[in-house]
Design a protein around this motif. Structure first.
Motif, PDB file in Angstrom:
ATOM      1  N   VAL A 136       0.910  -1.187  -0.011  1.00 34.27           N
ATOM      2  CA  VAL A 136      -0.037   0.128   0.027  1.00 34.27           C
ATOM      3  C   VAL A 136       1.027   1.269   0.064  1.00 34.27           C
ATOM      4  O   VAL A 136       0.555   2.197  -0.547  1.00 34.27           O
ATOM      5  N   ASP A 137       1.818   1.288   0.729  1.00 36.98           N
ATOM      6  CA  ASP A 137       2.757   2.348   0.683  1.00 36.98           C
ATOM      7  C   ASP A 137       3.304   2.606  -0.711  1.00 36.98           C
ATOM      8  O   ASP A 137       3.377   3.781  -0.899  1.00 36.98           O
ATOM      9  N   ALA A 138       3.710   1.786  -1.159  1.00 42.90           N
ATOM     10  CA  ALA A 138       4.458   1.771  -2.751  1.00 42.90           C
ATOM     11  C   ALA A 138       3.299   2.449  -3.716  1.00 42.90           C
ATOM     12  O   ALA A 138       3.623   3.165  -4.390  1.00 42.90           O
ATOM     13  N   LEU A 139       2.258   1.952  -3.426  1.00 43.97           N
ATOM     14  CA  LEU A 139       1.052   2.362  -4.445  1.00 43.97           C
ATOM     15  C   LEU A 139       0.766   3.638  -4.013  1.00 43.97           C
ATOM     16  O   LEU A 139       0.219   4.430  -5.210  1.00 43.97           O
ATOM     17  N   VAL A 140       0.651   4.070  -2.773  1.00 46.06           N
ATOM     18  CA  VAL A 140       0.197   5.494  -2.536  1.00 46.06           C
ATOM     19  C   VAL A 140       1.201   6.237  -3.104  1.00 46.06           C
ATOM     20  O   VAL A 140       0.930   7.378  -3.740  1.00 46.06           O
ATOM     21  N   GLU A 141       2.577   6.140  -3.175  1.00 45.33           N
ATOM     22  CA  GLU A 141       3.404   6.820  -3.763  1.00 45.33           C
ATOM     23  C   GLU A 141       3.251   6.747  -5.388  1.00 45.33           C
ATOM     24  O   GLU A 141       3.653   7.744  -6.145  1.00 45.33           O
ATOM     25  N   GLU A 142       2.942   5.724  -5.964  1.00 51.12           N
ATOM     26  CA  GLU A 142       2.634   5.737  -7.402  1.00 51.12           C
ATOM     27  C   GLU A 142       1.272   6.621  -7.650  1.00 51.12           C
ATOM     28  O   GLU A 142       1.583   7.329  -8.716  1.00 51.12           O
ATOM     29  N   VAL A 143       0.406   6.469  -6.904  1.00 54.52           N
ATOM     30  CA  VAL A 143      -0.703   7.709  -7.066  1.00 54.52           C
ATOM     31  C   VAL A 143      -0.200   9.071  -7.448  1.00 54.52           C
ATOM     32  O   VAL A 143      -0.566   9.943  -8.039  1.00 54.52           O
ATOM     33  N   ILE A 144       0.733   9.343  -6.176  1.00 52.18           N
ATOM     34  CA  ILE A 144       1.382  10.936  -5.954  1.00 52.18           C
ATOM     35  C   ILE A 144       1.959  11.012  -7.009  1.00 52.18           C
ATOM     36  O   ILE A 144       2.003  12.292  -7.496  1.00 52.18           O
ATOM     37  N   ARG A 145       2.816  10.049  -7.510  1.00 53.99           N
ATOM     38  CA  ARG A 145       3.876  10.590  -8.655  1.00 53.99           C
ATOM     39  C   ARG A 145       3.170  10.278  -9.947  1.00 53.99           C
ATOM     40  O   ARG A 145       4.106  10.645 -10.850  1.00 53.99           O
ATOM     41  N   ALA A 146       1.810   9.956 -10.176  1.00 51.13           N
ATOM     42  CA  ALA A 146       1.297   9.829 -11.537  1.00 51.13           C
ATOM     43  C   ALA A 146       1.603  11.009 -12.415  1.00 51.13           C
ATOM     44  O   ALA A 146       1.290  12.189 -11.952  1.00 51.13           O
ATOM     45  N   ASP A 147       2.003  10.841 -13.474  1.00 51.35           N
ATOM     46  CA  ASP A 147       2.488  11.978 -14.586  1.00 51.35           C
ATOM     47  C   ASP A 147       1.258  12.221 -15.404  1.00 51.35           C
ATOM     48  O   ASP A 147       1.585  13.030 -16.167  1.00 51.35           O
ATOM     49  N   SER A 148       0.263  11.449 -15.556  1.00 48.57           N
ATOM     50  CA  SER A 148      -0.973  11.725 -16.511  1.00 48.57           C
ATOM     51  C   SER A 148      -2.132  11.138 -15.729  1.00 48.57           C
ATOM     52  O   SER A 148      -1.902  10.454 -14.829  1.00 48.57           O
ATOM     53  N   ARG A 149      -3.174  11.707 -16.393  1.00 44.94           N
ATOM     54  CA  ARG A 149      -4.470  11.041 -15.919  1.00 44.94           C
ATOM     55  C   ARG A 149      -4.383   9.511 -16.048  1.00 44.94           C
ATOM     56  O   ARG A 149      -4.940   9.137 -15.167  1.00 44.94           O
ATOM     57  N   GLU A 150      -3.897   9.134 -17.102  1.00 42.72           N
ATOM     58  CA  GLU A 150      -4.212   7.579 -17.417  1.00 42.72           C
ATOM     59  C   GLU A 150      -3.335   7.011 -16.236  1.00 42.72           C
ATOM     60  O   GLU A 150      -3.647   5.870 -15.802  1.00 42.72           O
ATOM     61  N   ASP A 151      -1.898   7.513 -16.112  1.00 47.26           N
ATOM     62  CA  ASP A 151      -1.170   6.734 -15.238  1.00 47.26           C
ATOM     63  C   ASP A 151      -1.804   6.806 -13.673  1.00 47.26           C
ATOM     64  O   ASP A 151      -1.812   5.975 -12.796  1.00 47.26           O
ATOM     65  N   LEU A 152      -2.522   7.986 -13.474  1.00 42.11           N
ATOM     66  CA  LEU A 152      -3.130   8.187 -12.027  1.00 42.11           C
ATOM     67  C   LEU A 152      -4.443   7.135 -11.860  1.00 42.11           C
ATOM     68  O   LEU A 152      -4.522   6.358 -10.944  1.00 42.11           O
TER      69      LEU A 152
END
Length: 610
Positions: free
Chosen positions: A525-541
Motif C-alpha cells: 500500500v505504501d508503494a502504491l500510494v507513492e505511485e498515485v502521488i507521482r502519476a504523470d498523467s491522468r491515465e497513469d493516475l
C-alpha cells in the motif's frame, strides 16, 4: 485531493504551466493534469450568477457542539463553517477534477517537472485587522501547520524540502522530488495565518478567542454548543476577483447546533433554519410530506452529481485483536445484509459500496490487466492470489433477509482460520480467545442498521455489542484509535493524491489524529500510494488508483455499506439558484436570497426575523 464541504467551504484551484523545462512562466491557474478550464481573462465560474444580489441571512444547522475556534489542530472541536473566515493562496473550481485559480496568489510559476513552485501574492490582500498578507505570513502558516497542526499537514507537506521568501510578496517552495505533481496544488491550499497575531500564542492549544483571519466572512457572535454566526466582510479585499464573483452572497450565515437528528428535522419543518442535506433515506422518504411541500414553500430536490462517492462502512481496527486476523475481517462482511437494509430501512434508495472510489473511473473492477497488472506484479508474493484471479465484491444475497448461505460461508472462513464454536461462542482453538468486540457509534440513527447486523453476527457465534457515545467522546476515542469497530466515512476525490498517505500509509497508522483509522501497515500500500502521488498523467493516475483500490479491497479493512449517487436536499423556497449545478452537487454558497420568494414565505408566516 479531497474537496472540502461547507465546513471548509471552497478548496482552492491552481494554475497550469506550459513553459519548457528550463523555464517557467507565471500563470493564473494550474491543473493537476492537462490545462485548466478557465482562461486568464475569465470573469467568473460557469456555475455562479455573477449578478447575484447580496443580503439576507442563511440559516443552517449542525449536530453536536464545538469548544475551540482553531480548526487546524486535533485538540478540541471547531465549529462548522469556520473555513469561511480563512483565505488560501488559491481556490478550486467545482466543475473540474482538480484545478486551482489564484486567490491570495495572483500568479503561480512552476516548471514542467514541478520540482518547485513560486507564488506571487496580490498586494491588495489583507487580514481583517488591516495588515497586508505577506510572504512571511505564508512561511509562518506553512511552518506552524507542519509542526503543530493536525497530522495530515505533516504528510501533505512531506516532500517540501525548503521554503523562502524572495521578497515581501513572493515565496518559493522547493521539493525533494520531481515525482509529486500535486504539491503545487497542495501548497495552494495552505490556509493563511497572520504571523503578527499568532506569535506569542500557543497554536497547538484550543482557543475561544476569535483569531484574526482574512476570508470573506468573520465571526460575529457565538455560544459554544448552541450557535455560531458569521458576517460577510463587506470590504473584503477579494470581492472583485473572478474566483469570488457570484459567491458569498449572504450578509450573515448562522449555524444552530442540535443534539438530536430528529429534532433537527422538525426544526427545519418549523422554519427554524433554511437548508438541509438529507442523508437518511427514511427521513427523505417520509419526513417532509405536508402542506408546505405541496404548496411549494418547502422544496425537496435531487441535484445530480458526478463526483466520487464517499467510502462508508464498518471499519475494523487492525491494531488489536480480533481484527489483526484478516480471516476474521473477511468473515465479518458475511453477516451484513445490505439487501435487507436497503429494502426495509432505505426504501431501495442506496447503491452498495464495493470500491474506495465508487461512482467514478477510479474504481477497480474485473481483474488486474495491462498496466495495472504490471504495476502489481512485483508485489505478487505479498498479495493474496485471489487478487489476480477474482473481482472483489462484498458478499451479497439473492433474496433480502435470506442470509443463511452467507453466514455459513463466514463460519467456514473462521473455521479454516482456527476458530471454532464452543458453548455457542466463536473461540480461537489455539488461544482460547473469544470473538467479541464493541461497535462504537455516535449517531443513534445508525443503531437501526447496526442492531440487525449484531443479530446476524450472533448467529455466527460472534459477540458484538453496540455503544453510542456523544460526539466529543467519539472523536477522542477515534483520534487515539481506542475502538474495535466504528462506522466511518472517507470523502474521496476525482484526483487522489497526497491525502492518501494520511489515509493508508504505514507511517500514519499510529499517529494520533490521522485518518488511517483501520491501521493499515502494508509495504505494498505504501508503494502504491507513492505511485498515485507521482502519476504523470491522468491515465497513469487511474492505473495507480485502480491498483491501490484493489489492494485495499482485498485487505478487508471495511465491511462496506452503501452510498447515494446524487445530492438530496430540502430547503425553504427563498433562494435564487444558478442555472448550472457543478459536478459536486448543490453549491449553497453560490445561492442568494430572492426578495420576492422571501417575502412570500414571510407573508405565509413561515419565516420570522431572528
Amino acid at each position: 485531493m479531497v474537496r472540502a464541504g461547507l465546513a471548509a467551504v471552497f478548496v482552492l484551484v491552481l494554475f497550469v504551466v506550459v513553459a519548457p523545462l528550463a523555464r517557467a512562466e507565471p500563470t493564473h491557474a494550474i491543473a493537476m493534469h492537462g490545462d485548466p478550464k478557465y482562461p486568464p481573462d475569465f470573469t467568473h465560474f460557469d456555475y455562479v450568477n455573477p449578478d447575484a444580489p447580496k443580503g439576507g441571512t442563511l440559516r443552517l444547522a449542525w449536530r453536536g457542539g464545538f469548544d475551540s475556534l482553531n480548526p487546524y489542530i486535533i485538540k478540541g472541536r471547531p465549529p462548522i463553517g469556520i473555513g469561511l473566515t480563512y483565505d488560501t493562496l488559491m481556490t478550486a473550481s467545482a466543475d473540474e477534477p482538480f484545478s486551482h485559480y489564484g486567490l491570495v496568489a495572483e500568479s503561480i510559476e512552476t516548471p514542467d517537472d514541478r520540482s518547485w513552485v513560486i507564488f506571487r501574492l496580490n498586494p491588495d490582500a489583507r487580514f481583517h485587522d488591516g495588515h497586508p498578507i505577506t510572504a512571511e505570513d505564508v512561511l509562518f502558516s506553512f511552518d506552524v501547520l507542519r509542526e503543530h497542526g493536525a497530522p495530515l499537514y505533516r504528510f501533505y507537506y512531506k516532500d517540501v524540502d525548503g521554503a523562502e521568501a524572495l521578497d515581501d510578496h513572493t515565496i518559493k517552495f522547493t521539493f525533494s522530488t520531481d515525482m509529486n505533481r500535486e504539491l503545487p496544488l497542495v501548497l495552494g491550499q495552505v490556509p493563511l495565518l497572520p504571523k503578527h497575531y499568532w506569535e506569542g500564542r500557543d497554536f497547538a492549544e484550543t482557543t475561544l478567542e476569535p483569531p484574526v483571519t482574512s476570508g470573506p466572512y468573520r465571526i460575529a457572535d457565538f455560544e459554544p454548543g448552541r450557535f455560531i454566526r458569521y458576517e460577510r466582510v463587506k470590504d473584503y479585499w477579494g470581492n472583485d476577483l473572478p474566483v469570488t464573483a457570484g459567491t458569498y452572497n449572504f450578509d450573515a450565515i448562522v449555524y444552530d447546533y442540535y443534539r438530536d437528528e430528529t429534532v433537527m428535522v422538525e426544526a427545519l419543518k418549523a422554519g427554524d433554519y433554511d437548508f438541509r442535506s438529507e442523508y437518511v433515506a427514511k427521513t427523505w422518504a417520509t419526513a417532509f410530506d405536508g402542506e408546505d411541500l405541496e404548496a411549494g414553500r418547502l422544496v425537496k430536490r435531487v441535484f445530480e452529481t458526478s463526483q466520487v462517492a464517499p467510502t462508508q462502512g464498518y471499519v475494523m481496527n487492525m491494531r488489536r485483536p480480533p481484527f489483526d486476523d484478516p480471516a476474521v475481517r473477511e468473515a465479518m462482511a458475511y453477516a451484513f445484509d445490505f439487501a435487507w437494509a436497503n429494502q426495509n430501512l432505505f426504501y431501495g434508495s442506496y447503491t452498495r459500496t464495493r470500491s474506495n472510489f465508487d461512482n467514478s473511473e477510479l474504481a477497480a473492477t474485473g481483474v488486474p490487466e495491462g498496466d495495472e497488472l504490471a504495476l502489481l506484479e512485483p508485489f505478487r508474493d505479498q498479495l493474496p492470489p485471489r487478487l489476480f484471479t477474482e473481482e472483489y465484491n462484498p458478499p451479497s444475497v439473492e433474496e433480502a433477509g435470506n442470509i443463511r448461505s452467507n453466514l455459513r460461508r463466514g463460519l467456514e472462513i473462521l473455521r479454516e482460520a482456527g476458530w471454532t464454536v464452543q458453548d455457542g461462542v466463536m473461540t480461537n482453538a489455539e488461544t482460547g480467545q473469544t470473538l467479541a468486540f464493541e461497535i462504537l457509534l455516535r449517531q443513534p440513527s445508525m443503531e437501526r442498521l447496526t442492531l440487525p447486523y449484531v443479530q446476524n453476527l450472533k448467529r455466527m457465534g460472534v459477540e458484538a455489542t453496540v455503544r453510542i457515545v456523544d460526539t466529543a467522546q467519539f472523536v477522542n476515542r477515534v483520534n487515539t484509535f481506542d475502538f474495535d469497530m466504528i462506522s466511518a466515512i472517507w470523502a474521496q476525490s476525482d484526483s487522489p493524491g497526497n491525502e492518501q498517505r494520511d489515509f493508508w500509509s504505514s507511517e500514519t497508522a499510529n499517529v494520533e489524529g490521522s485518518r488511517n483509522l483501520p491501521g493499515v501497515t502494508s509495504p505494498v500500500v505504501d508503494a502504491l500510494v507513492e505511485e498515485v502521488i507521482r502519476a504523470d498523467s491522468r491515465e497513469d493516475l487511474v492505473t495507480a488508483v485502480h491498483a491501490l483500490d484493489r489492494v485495499l479491497q482485498w485487505t478487508f479493512y471495511l465491511v462496506p455499506h452503501y452510498h447515494e449517487e446524487n445530492d438530496r436536499v430540502v430547503f425553504w423556497n427563498r433562494f435564487g439558484i444558478p442555472e448550472v449545478t457543478p459536478d459536486s452537487g448543490a453549491a449553497v454558497m453560490t445561492w442568494w436570497i430572492d426578495p420576492e420568494k422571501d417575502a412570500a414565505l414571510r407573508a405565509a408566516g413561515v419565516l420570522t426575523d431572528r
